[in-house]
Write an enzyme that holds these catalytic residues in place. Structure first.
Site, PDB file in Angstrom:
ATOM      1  N   ASN A 253       0.822  -1.210   0.000  1.00  0.00           N
ATOM      2  CA  ASN A 253       0.000   0.000   0.000  1.00  0.00           C
ATOM      3  C   ASN A 253       0.859   1.266   0.000  1.00  0.00           C
ATOM      4  O   ASN A 253       0.569   2.235  -0.709  1.00  0.00           O
ATOM      5  CB  ASN A 253      -0.924   0.012   1.221  1.00  0.00           C
ATOM      6  CG  ASN A 253      -1.980  -1.073   1.173  1.00  0.00           C
ATOM      7  OD1 ASN A 253      -2.264  -1.637   0.126  1.00  0.00           O
ATOM      8  ND2 ASN A 253      -2.550  -1.368   2.324  1.00  0.00           N
TER       9      ASN A 253
ATOM     10  N   GLY B 128      -3.544   4.615   7.277  1.00  0.00           N
ATOM     11  CA  GLY B 128      -2.226   4.779   7.881  1.00  0.00           C
ATOM     12  C   GLY B 128      -1.097   4.572   6.889  1.00  0.00           C
ATOM     13  O   GLY B 128      -0.049   5.243   6.968  1.00  0.00           O
ATOM     14  N   ASP B 129      -1.292   3.662   5.952  1.00  0.00           N
ATOM     15  CA  ASP B 129      -0.281   3.441   4.909  1.00  0.00           C
ATOM     16  C   ASP B 129      -0.198   4.644   3.975  1.00  0.00           C
ATOM     17  O   ASP B 129       0.901   5.057   3.566  1.00  0.00           O
ATOM     18  CB  ASP B 129      -0.613   2.185   4.111  1.00  0.00           C
ATOM     19  CG  ASP B 129      -0.624   0.934   4.963  1.00  0.00           C
ATOM     20  OD1 ASP B 129       0.157   0.871   5.934  1.00  0.00           O
ATOM     21  OD2 ASP B 129      -1.412   0.020   4.663  1.00  0.00           O
ATOM     22  N   ALA B 130      -1.356   5.209   3.628  1.00  0.00           N
ATOM     23  CA  ALA B 130      -1.356   6.408   2.790  1.00  0.00           C
ATOM     24  C   ALA B 130      -0.668   7.560   3.510  1.00  0.00           C
ATOM     25  O   ALA B 130       0.083   8.336   2.901  1.00  0.00           O
ATOM     26  CB  ALA B 130      -2.793   6.785   2.423  1.00  0.00           C
TER      27      ALA B 130
END
Length: 304
Positions: free
Chosen positions: A43, A252-254
């Site tokens: 991601n 959170g990955d973004a």
């Protein structure tokens, strides 16, 4: 050459949207079911290429349809997948992500091979040529070995260890990295409840993990309340952006993608937090773990 290498989980996600999360012995209605590539490292890699940062992925999948589809999806977005390991004696890891009408999420994981790769699967020259290494949840010995290699080569490192930071033995890796991403729950686990709001008090409250974080810059994600950077005694805060959450999977990955891209561009901590929060907000406002990030899409939020 890839400016960033992301190392960690590459999964196949099955997202089930339900009318509500059931109580024990209860039942919910599945309103939709969608399969797509997922995994924290994948991601972040996808988000970085959307933000014009050349990125490669180190991970592992099974020699099966899910693995082939997950890799093909990433490659179509521009992620360099040459370091993804095909494992012929196990399946691609599948995660079942259940999302309710308010965007709240819980995850069920089926065992697979997403931690079958090791540090030797990434050539030293590829890491030496990179500007940054981003680690996500993976085998602790692999994370530590990669962090050691990067440190010796002068490559900066960030680590998002995920919800199991307290029980996976990441202490050695945490001592070596430049940035650690944590949400509020993970920060409380890592630092101890008393130390969550006082980074200088980590020693003695968070045990071995807290001690390992003493010399590390923490990036703490507060969800809809924004985020902060704790760099020694300094704190840098951004309040975030108001959005109606549809699906918080991958937000959170973004966020990590935006923060890394901003810091590589030389942005201040305040600006990096603004960009990171915008990336997280865009992702939370749409279904799925991989909202297509781009600078054009961020402009409206960043101008507020």
């Amino acid at each position: 050459m890839s400016r960033v290498i992301c190392a960690g989980h590459l999964n196949w996600d099955v997202t089930l949207r339900v009318d509500s999360l059931p109580d024990p012995d209860g039942e919910a209605t599945v309103e939709s079911s969608v399969g797509a590539g997922g995994g924290s490292a994948a991601n972040v890699a996808s988000g970085l290429v959307g933000l014009d940062v050349p990125t490669a992925l180190l991970g592992s999948v099974g020699d099966d349809e899910h693995g082939a589809s997950a890799v093909a999806e990433l490659a179509s977005k521009g992620v360099d997948c040459r370091y993804v390991v095909d494992v012929d004696d196990g399946p691609t890891t599948v995660k079942y992500i259940v999302v309710d009408a308010a965007g709240e999420v819980f995850v069920l994981g089926a065992p697979g091979v997403n931690e079958a790769f090791d540090a030797d699967d990434l050539p030293t020259d590829a890491l030496a040529d990179a500007d940054h290494l981003h680690l996500t949840s993976q085998a602790p010995e692999t994370a530590a070995a990669l962090a050691h290699k990067a440190t010796e080569l002068g490559t900066t490192v960030s680590f998002d260890p995920g919800r199991r930071i307290g029980d996976r033995g990441y202490t050695e890796a945490l001592r070596l990295v430049d940035y650690v991403f944590l949400n509020d729950r993970e920060a409380a686990t890592a630092l101890g409840e008393a130390a969550e709001h006082n980074h200088s008090a980590t020693g003695g409250n968070g045990g071995a993990v807290g001690d390992a974080l003493d010399e590390t810059t923490l990036v703490v994600k507060h969800g809809p309340k924004g985020a902060e950077v704790r760099d020694g005694d300094e704190r840098h805060v951004h309040p975030g952006y108001p959005v109606d959450a549809v699906d918080t999977t991958g937000a959170g990955d973004a966020f990590a993608s935006g923060f890394i891209a901003a810091r590589l561009a030389g942005r201040s901590y305040e600006r990096a937090l603004a960009i990171a929060n915008a990336c997280g907000a865009l992702t939370a406002a749409e279904p799925g773990a991989r909202t297509q990030l781009s600078w054009r899409r961020l402009d409206d939020l960043l101008e507020r």
